[in-house]
Write an enzyme that holds these catalytic residues in place. Structure first.
Site, mmCIF file in Angstrom:
data_model
loop_
_atom_site.group_PDB
_atom_site.id
_atom_site.type_symbol
_atom_site.label_atom_id
_atom_site.label_comp_id
_atom_site.label_asym_id
_atom_site.label_seq_id
_atom_site.Cartn_x
_atom_site.Cartn_y
_atom_site.Cartn_z
ATOM 1 N N GLU A 47 16.387 76.685 3.816
ATOM 2 C CA GLU A 47 14.946 76.420 3.992
ATOM 3 C C GLU A 47 14.610 76.567 5.485
ATOM 4 O O GLU A 47 15.423 76.200 6.334
ATOM 5 C CB GLU A 47 14.699 74.970 3.532
ATOM 6 C CG GLU A 47 13.296 74.445 3.735
ATOM 7 C CD GLU A 47 13.208 72.923 3.424
ATOM 8 O OE1 GLU A 47 14.206 72.195 3.629
ATOM 9 O OE2 GLU A 47 12.136 72.487 2.974
ATOM 10 N N LYS A 127 7.153 75.997 -1.826
ATOM 11 C CA LYS A 127 7.663 74.666 -2.196
ATOM 12 C C LYS A 127 6.557 73.777 -2.770
ATOM 13 O O LYS A 127 5.503 73.607 -2.153
ATOM 14 C CB LYS A 127 8.273 74.017 -0.957
ATOM 15 C CG LYS A 127 8.942 72.681 -1.163
ATOM 16 C CD LYS A 127 9.605 72.275 0.155
ATOM 17 C CE LYS A 127 10.332 70.970 0.103
ATOM 18 N NZ LYS A 127 10.953 70.663 1.403
ATOM 19 N N CYS A 183 14.699 72.845 -1.408
ATOM 20 C CA CYS A 183 15.126 71.509 -1.008
ATOM 21 C C CYS A 183 14.687 70.403 -1.968
ATOM 22 O O CYS A 183 15.267 70.238 -3.014
ATOM 23 C CB CYS A 183 14.669 71.219 0.426
ATOM 24 S SG CYS A 183 15.533 69.786 1.079
HETATM 25 N N1 CDT Z 1 13.417 69.369 3.398
HETATM 26 C C1 CDT Z 1 13.383 68.483 2.380
HETATM 27 O O1 CDT Z 1 12.715 68.688 1.404
HETATM 28 N N2 CDT Z 1 14.115 67.346 2.530
HETATM 29 C C2 CDT Z 1 14.110 66.282 1.574
HETATM 30 C C3 CDT Z 1 14.220 64.995 2.278
HETATM 31 C C4 CDT Z 1 14.185 63.834 1.380
HETATM 32 S S1 CDT Z 1 12.645 63.144 1.219
HETATM 33 C C5 CDT Z 1 12.908 61.645 0.496
HETATM 34 C C6 CDT Z 1 15.224 66.407 0.565
HETATM 35 O O2 CDT Z 1 14.941 66.263 -0.621
HETATM 36 O O3 CDT Z 1 16.371 66.604 0.928
#
Ligand code: CDT
Length: 605
Positions: A47, A127, A183
């Site tokens: 990402e 996303k 992600c």
């Molecule tokens: N970049 C990204 O989406 N990170 C999120 C952070 C957690 S939010 C509670 C992830 O799901 O890894």
């Protein structure tokens, strides 16, 4: 003939805030070369791969913020072109994540699948599940995740797509089916199932996942950082494995990891899983590293044709909540007498079955522009027994930093600003909006400008009802100042000829909640009787916090006087307008200033 594809994930280690783009790009080219030399046909990058994970920082300068985004065609834009050129030269397909600025000024957290042989973008994904917050935490030591501030939720859905030229496929199976997510999406079973329902065989997912970040994860600041890192990797691999299994698909995940700027840890754990949920390759470092596996797509068949044969086993008649409800609705609490009590704020209080002509429920957002949740809860409780089965009302409470009560012009403006920013991005889910502040609140006009769905405030709605049911109305106001503001609002709404009085009960908005119920009721009922003595035949309750007092006031004034609660009347007014197909007129005051804002370089959402 077996359907085997060699797929790689290009994990990327630390990328600092000050790293020049050329340095990061050179690392990506090296990873691509390395993957290609191992025979990879498809390579997944993380990402926002071309830069550090910039949403952890607050950028107030528009030009500086814009510099983290990619503009124009990713194949030809100077910052990204060398990667796609190299992919073409090596004849390797790639999926790469980047911050996307569109031609019309929208911003998304995106990725594309680039098909080397045809030099084309086969598919684009934006996303959908944006994590984190819009506002940074007040704590200067907090690790922020401002994705809700910088990106719009994706608007393309999850589209599976076929990729040619990877295998010689038997005609009955066709070319391999890929899907992409980014992600945080991987934590949501919904993302996977939408792809699963399109027969996906390989899911690609790049990520930036923090290790120790107590504000983000809601964990204790005392948590051991090593334990936080282990937990984050465990949960990452858990969702990759479980969802690959339940959708009978391979999955490939690529981390941006390492210690950015010497202090922000992103976890590694890149992996490739098979359709039985087993990890078949995983990274060993927290640095730049290629992992690779041969994915035999025929291994998807047992799951897809037996345990997870969706066509035979899914029971969609019981899945309605998944697409009609966002927040949790707990079963009613059991009270001491064995009866049930109602749910709290953010609950959908509609009861059920789609009955409108189009088979669709009417969804209304009750917008409390102050940050006091209990007021939203009381409004929802009042409504519950009045709703027809095809109407749902969701409660919105302004974010924590908004005023907890609206008792002056400054509160009005601050609460409207906080609320409108949070409501507009989710407005698509609703058919109409009720602003639950008894005043001529600025949020009403802001929403009418930005949306075309019907919007009304509880004061204006109560005045329409008062004029329908009686001849002279009176309002029970909170403070002395509220009385004056309401008198002004009555003139603004054009009802002043029918008002027999606005009387202050001398209580502040929050005192309605904090003082004893008996004391509040005594005061309010005396004001009500006084207004009736001065000739009113309809009484309206001049604060959302008075909603729960309606029946007591009715008892005090007797059945010849109508007591109107703006929340209930407002919802039913909107339901009628929605059924009529009414929309906010855009020919005059309620046209949006969006175009002009964008021309000025400003976008509030
Ligand atoms: N970049 C990204 O989406 N990170 C999120 C952070 C957690 S939010 C509670 C992830 O799901 O890894």
């Amino acid at each position: 003939m077996p359907r085997i594809i060699r797929i790689a994930a290009a994990q990327m280690g630390a990328t600092h805030l000050t790293d020049p783009r050329e340095k990061t790009l050179a690392r990506m080219l090296k990873l691509l070369d390395s993957a290609a030399s191992q025979g990879a046909q498809v390579v997944l990058f993380p990402e926002t791969a071309f830069t550090t994970f910039f949403p952890r920082h607050l950028f107030l300068d528009a030009a500086e913020l814009e510099s983290w985004f990619e503009h124009g065609d990713i194949r030809t834009a100077p910052n990204t072109k060398p990667l796609l050129d190299k992919a073409r030269e090596l004849s390797v397909d790639i999926c790469v994540g980047f911050a996307e600025a569109t031609g019309d000024g929208e911003h998304f957290n995106s990725c594309v699948f680039y098909h080397a042989k045809t030099d084309s973008i086969l598919s684009r994904y934006r996303k959908i599940h944006l994590p984190g917050d819009f506002e940074p935490w007040p704590d200067p030591n907090a690790i922020n995740q401002l994705e809700k501030r910088y990106f719009k939720p994706g608007d393309l859905g999850w589209q599976a797509f076929r990729v040619s030229d990877l295998i010689t496929s038997p005609p009955e199976r066709g070319d391999p089916i890929f899907g992409m997510m980014i992600c945080n999406d991987r934590r949501w079973a919904e993302s996977w199932r939408v792809l699963g329902l399109q027969g996906v065989e390989v899911v690609l997912c790049g990520y930036n996942t923090a290790g120790w970040a107590p504000h983000l994860w809601g964990t204790s600041a005392d948590q051991d950082p090593a334990e936080a890192e282990r937990m984050a990797i465990f949960q990452h691999q858990l969702v990759m494995q479980a969802n690959s299994y339940t959708n009978a698909t391979f999955s490939v995940s690529a981390a941006r990891c390492g210690l950015d700027d010497g202090k922000y840890l992103l976890v590694a754990g890149s992996c490739i899983t098979d359709p039985e949920g087993r990890i078949i390759a995983q990274s060993k470092t927290i640095e730049d590293e290629v992992i690779i596996a041969d994915c035999d797509l025929d291994l998807c068949r047992p799951g897809k044709t037996r345990t997870f044969d969706f066509a035979r086993h899914r029971r969609i008649e019981h899945y309605g909540r998944i697409t009609s409800q966002t927040g949790v609705v707990e079963p009613p609490k059991l009270s001491e007498d064995g009866n049930t009590t109602t749910n709290g704020a953010h609950a959908l209080v509609g009861r059920g079955h789609p009955l409108t002509k189009e088979g669709k429920k009417i969804r209304i957002l009750l917008c409390n522009p102050n940050a006091t949740k209990s007021m939203t809860e009381n409004c929802l409780k009042m409504l519950q027994s009045t709703l027809p089965p095809d109407v749902e009302v969701d409660g919105f409470t302004a974010p924590e930093h908004a005023p907890t009560a609206i008792e002056g012009n400054l509160d009005n403006v601050m609460s409207a600003a906080a609320a409108v920013k949070a409501i507009v991005p989710i407005a698509d889910q609703y058919d109409a909006f009720l602003v639950a502040c008894y005043s001529d609140h600025a949020l009403i006009r802001a929403l009418r400008e930005e949306l075309d769905k019907p919007v009304i405030g509880i004061m204006e709605a109560s005045l329409f009802a008062a004029r329908t049911l009686g001849n002279r109305f009176g309002i029970i106001a909170t403070s002395k100042r509220a009385k004056v503001a309401l008198e002004d609002a009555i003139r603004h709404y054009g009802f002043d000829g029918f008002c027999a009085g606005v009387v202050s009960c001398g209580l502040g908005v929050l005192e309605l909640e904090t003082k004893s119920e008996k004391e509040v009721l005594d005061i309010i009922c005396n004001v009500a009787k006084d207004l009736v003595a001065h000739g009113v035949d309809t009484l309206t309750l001049g604060c959302a916090g008075m909603t729960k007092l309606k029946s007591a006031v009715e008892e005090a004034v007797g059945e010849d006087v109508q007591v109107i609660d703006g929340v209930v009347t407002g919802v039913h007014h909107l339901v009628g307008i929605v059924r009529m197909g009414g929309k906010t007129a855009k020919a005059g005051m309620y046209s949006s200033s969006e175009k002009q804002r964008k021309a000025r370089g400003q976008n509030y959402f």
